[in-house]
Design a protein around this motif. Structure first.
Motif, PDB file in Angstrom:
ATOM      1  N   ASP A   1       0.842  -1.198   0.000  1.00  0.00           N
ATOM      2  CA  ASP A   1       0.000   0.000   0.000  1.00  0.00           C
ATOM      3  C   ASP A   1       0.877   1.247   0.000  1.00  0.00           C
TER       4      ASP A   1
ATOM      5  N   THR B   1       0.195  -6.091   1.709  1.00  0.00           N
ATOM      6  CA  THR B   1      -1.264  -6.150   1.809  1.00  0.00           C
ATOM      7  C   THR B   1      -1.838  -7.555   1.977  1.00  0.00           C
ATOM      8  N   LEU B   2      -1.035  -8.583   1.954  1.00  0.00           N
ATOM      9  CA  LEU B   2      -1.569  -9.933   2.099  1.00  0.00           C
ATOM     10  C   LEU B   2      -2.273 -10.084   3.442  1.00  0.00           C
ATOM     11  N   PRO B   3      -3.462 -10.667   3.474  1.00  0.00           N
ATOM     12  CA  PRO B   3      -4.155 -10.892   4.760  1.00  0.00           C
ATOM     13  C   PRO B   3      -3.315 -11.754   5.694  1.00  0.00           C
ATOM     14  N   GLY B   4      -3.191 -11.318   6.935  1.00  0.00           N
ATOM     15  CA  GLY B   4      -2.446 -12.076   7.939  1.00  0.00           C
ATOM     16  C   GLY B   4      -0.948 -12.065   7.782  1.00  0.00           C
TER      17      GLY B   4
ATOM     18  N   TYR C   1       1.376 -10.012   8.667  1.00  0.00           N
ATOM     19  CA  TYR C   1       2.187  -9.575   9.804  1.00  0.00           C
ATOM     20  C   TYR C   1       1.962 -10.407  11.068  1.00  0.00           C
ATOM     21  N   ASP C   2       1.201 -11.488  10.969  1.00  0.00           N
ATOM     22  CA  ASP C   2       1.044 -12.387  12.112  1.00  0.00           C
ATOM     23  C   ASP C   2       2.417 -12.970  12.476  1.00  0.00           C
TER      24      ASP C   2
ATOM     25  N   THR D   1       2.195 -20.476   5.112  1.00  0.00           N
ATOM     26  CA  THR D   1       0.983 -19.657   5.188  1.00  0.00           C
ATOM     27  C   THR D   1       1.087 -18.454   4.258  1.00  0.00           C
TER      28      THR D   1
ATOM     29  N   ALA E   1      -1.140 -17.443   0.788  1.00  0.00           N
ATOM     30  CA  ALA E   1      -1.778 -16.132   0.647  1.00  0.00           C
ATOM     31  C   ALA E   1      -1.299 -15.427  -0.618  1.00  0.00           C
TER      32      ALA E   1
ATOM     33  N   HIS F   1      -3.497 -14.264  -3.877  1.00  0.00           N
ATOM     34  CA  HIS F   1      -3.464 -12.870  -4.333  1.00  0.00           C
ATOM     35  C   HIS F   1      -3.234 -12.807  -5.843  1.00  0.00           C
TER      36      HIS F   1
END
Length: 459
Positions: A243, A249-252, A254-255, A343, A347, A351
């Motif tokens: 961004d 921007t991938l979901p999750g 930064y987990d 994971t 993702a 994307h």
């Protein structure tokens, strides 16, 4: 054994010309592991190294793998905590050859404004660094008449080609190789030449993407604006990976990414890293990246996504107005904390697929995946090594992070259950992986002296 450290250091100093000659001999072997034409040379380097270790009194042997061989050696067993030493004897390809100022496998001593260096492929990465181990062992043997006990040496021949045989080899030989702690010499000092122990490494995930559209290249006048253009699809998908603030921007995504502790933030701030000066060395001026993060935080403690290469369409001389049938890109992620490569991979695939029309196809090809590594510096060996380095270099050694990835550290933790101490004496301007690679003679000399001091501190 009462360690005669001063005598060992004096021996290293007086025998340094002979150490230089040995390193030059080692560097003349073109052990390029990625090139099948040099398979015999890689083995020749393993044989040279094994012979050196046998001559010092190690129980050393060459261990064949499906790829290039490992060199494994042991000193006599004793009663102290075993220590494993790791390095690699293979080297990067030399292309583009025309940019070398001297033949890459005809190494020589060269005087520079910053002092004398050894110039040649592998001088810093990793033959010169590996030989700092060997020369420290040699001086110890000369003074004491025997090697230190409980040493395990593992020298690899495939590090520069992805280490495909390493993990199976570690699993198959775990009982033989397991030690209390590992020493890895494939890292650098801090940017200003300050000795350092690397205590955390980013992980790495690599992928190649191929997007295909029409069954042939199309005339852009006839099909442009109507038919899918795989280059456009690819660049749109890759551009949307970040961004406007530089966050991925991938979901999750930064987990598992840790924030710096106050103590570590203060330690890194005290290093006085100048991002603008660091970039100026490579012809840039303006730092970019994730908003609200310091420069060291971004290169040591934050994950990244980078586009490493992109191809498609007509790239020859002149101009050709086509919509290409396919486009390709190579990308990589650097991972931190407990981010899970699998994971993130899934993702990322989702994307890219979401950006591809139903009548187009996408294929993925993996180029390795490894998690980040973080060492337990409460182990007393870290404090002992830090003190030894500080004494040798006359400056307080630093605990630092590394933006790169050294998967072997994670492999040692996962498979052998031990932490690694990453101590290297390369410098930022050693041109590792580039033409005209070098290794400062001071780094070589003081590196060997540093390992002698660390051995003494751990004995």
């Amino acid at each position: 054994m009462s360690v005669k450290l001063d005598d060992i250091l004096s021996t290293l100093d007086s025998e340094f010309p002979q150490a230089q000659a040995r390193l030059l001999e080692f560097l003349r072997i073109p052990s390029i592991s990625t090139d099948p034409a040099h398979r015999g040379d890689v083995r020749a380097a393993a044989e040279w190294l094994c012979a050196e270790l046998v001559g010092l009194g190690f129980d050393a042997s060459i261990r064949d793998t499906p790829g290039h061989p490992m060199v494994v050696a042991h000193s006599p067993k004793g009663t102290r905590r075993p220590v494993l030493f790791y390095g690699h004897y293979d080297v990067q390809p030399v292309d583009p050859l025309e940019l070398w100022t001297s033949p890459p496998f005809e190494p020589a001593i060269e005087n520079t404004p910053a002092g004398p260096v050894i110039r040649g492929r592998g001088a810093s990465d990793d033959k010169g660094q590996l030989m700092t181990f060997v020369e420290a062992f040699r001086a110890w043997k000369a003074v004491h008449g025997a090697l230190p006990t409980d040493l395990v040496l593992l020298f690899e021949g495939e590090e520069e080609s992805g280490s495909p045989s390493l993990r199976p080899f570690l699993r198959e030989n775990a009982d033989e190789l397991r030690a209390g702690i590992a020493m890895i010499c494939d890292t650098s000092m801090y940017a200003d030449g300050r000795p350092a122990i690397t205590t955390q490494l980013r992980g790495l995930l690599g992928q190649e993407i191929t997007i295909r559209a029409a069954d042939r290249d199309l005339h852009s006048g006839s099909f442009g604006g109507l038919a899918a253009n795989p280059i456009q699809l690819l660049v749109n998908a890759l551009a949307s990976m970040k961004d406007a603030t530089g966050r991925i921007t991938l979901p999750g995504f930064y987990d598992g990414v840790p924030e710096l502790t106050d103590e570590l933030r203060a330690d890194w701030q005290a290093l006085g890293f100048d991002a603008a000066d660091f970039l100026l060395r490579v012809g840039l001026k303006h730092p970019i990246g994730e908003k609200g993060r310091t420069a060291l935080e971004m290169v040591w403690n934050r994950p990244t996504f980078e586009i490493n290469g992109i191809t498609g369409g007509y790239t020859g001389e002149g101009f050709k107005t086509v919509l290409p049938a396919e486009a390709r890109a190579k990308v990589s992620f650097r991972l931190t904390g407990t981010q899970d490569p699998e994971t993130i991979l899934q993702a990322f695939h989702a994307h890219i697929r979401a950006a591809i029309p139903a009548d187009c196809t996408v294929e993925f090809h993996g180029h390795g995946a490894s998690p980040a590594s973080r060492m337990n510096i409460s182990d007393p060996a870290f404090a002992a090594a830090k003190q030894a380095l500080s004494e040798e270099w006359g400056r307080e050694a630093a605990y630092i992070g590394a933006g790169g990835s050294i998967p072997i550290a994670g492999d040692f933790k996962e498979i052998l259950g031990m932490d690694s101490m990453l101590i290297g004496f390369a410098r930022d301007d050693d041109r590792i992986h580039s033409p005209n690679e070098k290794y400062d003679l001071q780094s070589f000399a003081k590196g060997a002296r540093s390992w002698a001091r660390i051995l003494a501190a751990l004995t």
